[in-house]
Design a protein around this motif. Sequence first.
Motif, PDB file in Angstrom:
ATOM      1  N   VAL A  82      59.485  35.667  35.309  1.00 46.36           N
ATOM      2  CA  VAL A  82      60.269  36.726  35.947  1.00 46.36           C
ATOM      3  C   VAL A  82      61.104  37.463  34.895  1.00 46.36           C
ATOM      4  O   VAL A  82      61.224  38.693  34.931  1.00 46.36           O
ATOM      5  N   GLY A  83      61.659  36.733  33.945  1.00 49.63           N
ATOM      6  CA  GLY A  83      62.422  37.361  32.867  1.00 49.63           C
ATOM      7  C   GLY A  83      61.571  38.309  32.049  1.00 49.63           C
ATOM      8  O   GLY A  83      62.001  39.420  31.705  1.00 49.63           O
ATOM      9  N   ARG A  84      60.356  37.910  31.748  1.00 42.24           N
ATOM     10  CA  ARG A  84      59.445  38.771  30.995  1.00 42.24           C
ATOM     11  C   ARG A  84      59.076  40.017  31.791  1.00 42.24           C
ATOM     12  O   ARG A  84      59.020  41.121  31.242  1.00 42.24           O
ATOM     13  N   ALA A 128      59.886  43.797  30.696  1.00 40.97           N
ATOM     14  CA  ALA A 128      58.780  44.717  30.416  1.00 40.97           C
ATOM     15  C   ALA A 128      58.815  45.934  31.329  1.00 40.97           C
ATOM     16  O   ALA A 128      58.471  47.044  30.906  1.00 40.97           O
ATOM     17  N   GLN A 129      59.221  45.724  32.595  1.00 41.72           N
ATOM     18  CA  GLN A 129      59.214  46.811  33.583  1.00 41.72           C
ATOM     19  C   GLN A 129      60.505  46.751  34.407  1.00 41.72           C
ATOM     20  O   GLN A 129      60.507  46.274  35.551  1.00 41.72           O
ATOM     21  N   PRO A 130      61.621  47.225  33.859  1.00 41.91           N
ATOM     22  CA  PRO A 130      62.918  47.103  34.544  1.00 41.91           C
ATOM     23  C   PRO A 130      62.986  47.823  35.888  1.00 41.91           C
ATOM     24  O   PRO A 130      63.837  47.492  36.718  1.00 41.91           O
ATOM     25  N   SER A 131      62.099  48.779  36.125  1.00 41.29           N
ATOM     26  CA  SER A 131      62.134  49.534  37.380  1.00 41.29           C
ATOM     27  C   SER A 131      61.352  48.861  38.506  1.00 41.29           C
ATOM     28  O   SER A 131      61.363  49.343  39.636  1.00 41.29           O
ATOM     29  N   PRO A 187      53.093  40.190  31.665  1.00 38.58           N
ATOM     30  CA  PRO A 187      53.823  41.352  32.173  1.00 38.58           C
ATOM     31  C   PRO A 187      53.818  42.525  31.205  1.00 38.58           C
ATOM     32  O   PRO A 187      53.899  43.683  31.627  1.00 38.58           O
ATOM     33  N   GLU A 188      53.703  42.226  29.925  1.00 40.84           N
ATOM     34  CA  GLU A 188      53.710  43.278  28.914  1.00 40.84           C
ATOM     35  C   GLU A 188      52.462  44.161  28.992  1.00 40.84           C
ATOM     36  O   GLU A 188      52.410  45.229  28.368  1.00 40.84           O
TER      37      GLU A 188
END
Length: 258
Positions: free
Chosen positions: A32-34, A38-41, A110-111
Amino acid sequence: MSAADPTPVDGLGRVVVVIPTYNEAENLAWIVGRLRAAQPSIDVLVVDDGSPDGTGDIADELAAADPAVQVVHRTSKDGLGAAYLHGFRVALDAGYDVIGEMDADGSHQPEQLDRLLAALRDGADLVIGSRWVPGGAVVNWPLRRELLSRGGNLYVRLLLGVRVRDATAGYRLFRRTTLEKIDLETVQSTGYVFQTDMVARTLAAGLAVREVPIEFVERVRGDSKMSGSVATESLRRITAWGVRERTQRVRTALRRQR
């Protein structure tokens, strides 16, 4: 769950990724942190199937610290598909425009989510992060596991006639309109065959499915939920389902010729 004030993702609206969990205490906060980095929105919806290892408590802590993270607690372990269907319904009720799938174990990076988002912006209705298209890869898989996956996907293509290289993949983005059109209330697949079912339904609805290459990384912590017996059961269900679908198509064609 509320999607009242999420940050819109450029060109796509409000996006949430559903992460089903069962005994992922070692991985959940990490993945979840990653994803949030990677996608804060993009928001996160964890669907926990009553994990006895405390995964649900960790999910609650993440949600308490980050309003973009929400949690659904289920009391029974009914299979991957059942968890996703529950999460999809919650996300649709909350008004999200795009709903994604991602494993909790780190196998879906996630990246690389930006690749799926770009394909959705290009007009796809369902985007699959694929291991078996040019540019895709798997890391740390034994040859037997790779042959099982490739062979299973070949079998799906031949039996169901779907032109998708990785119909069993679980890294995906759906438009809300896609989930609405394929009628989730009629989906009965609850196990791993759920992924194949959703691809076939999307194609049958005349919608656009696109695959983008990803690098799939085998988990390094915790136990895999995929086993030989699970894979065999999935193929058995796909066979029964595929034969039924083909039989229905033949009957329909014969009726039209009368």
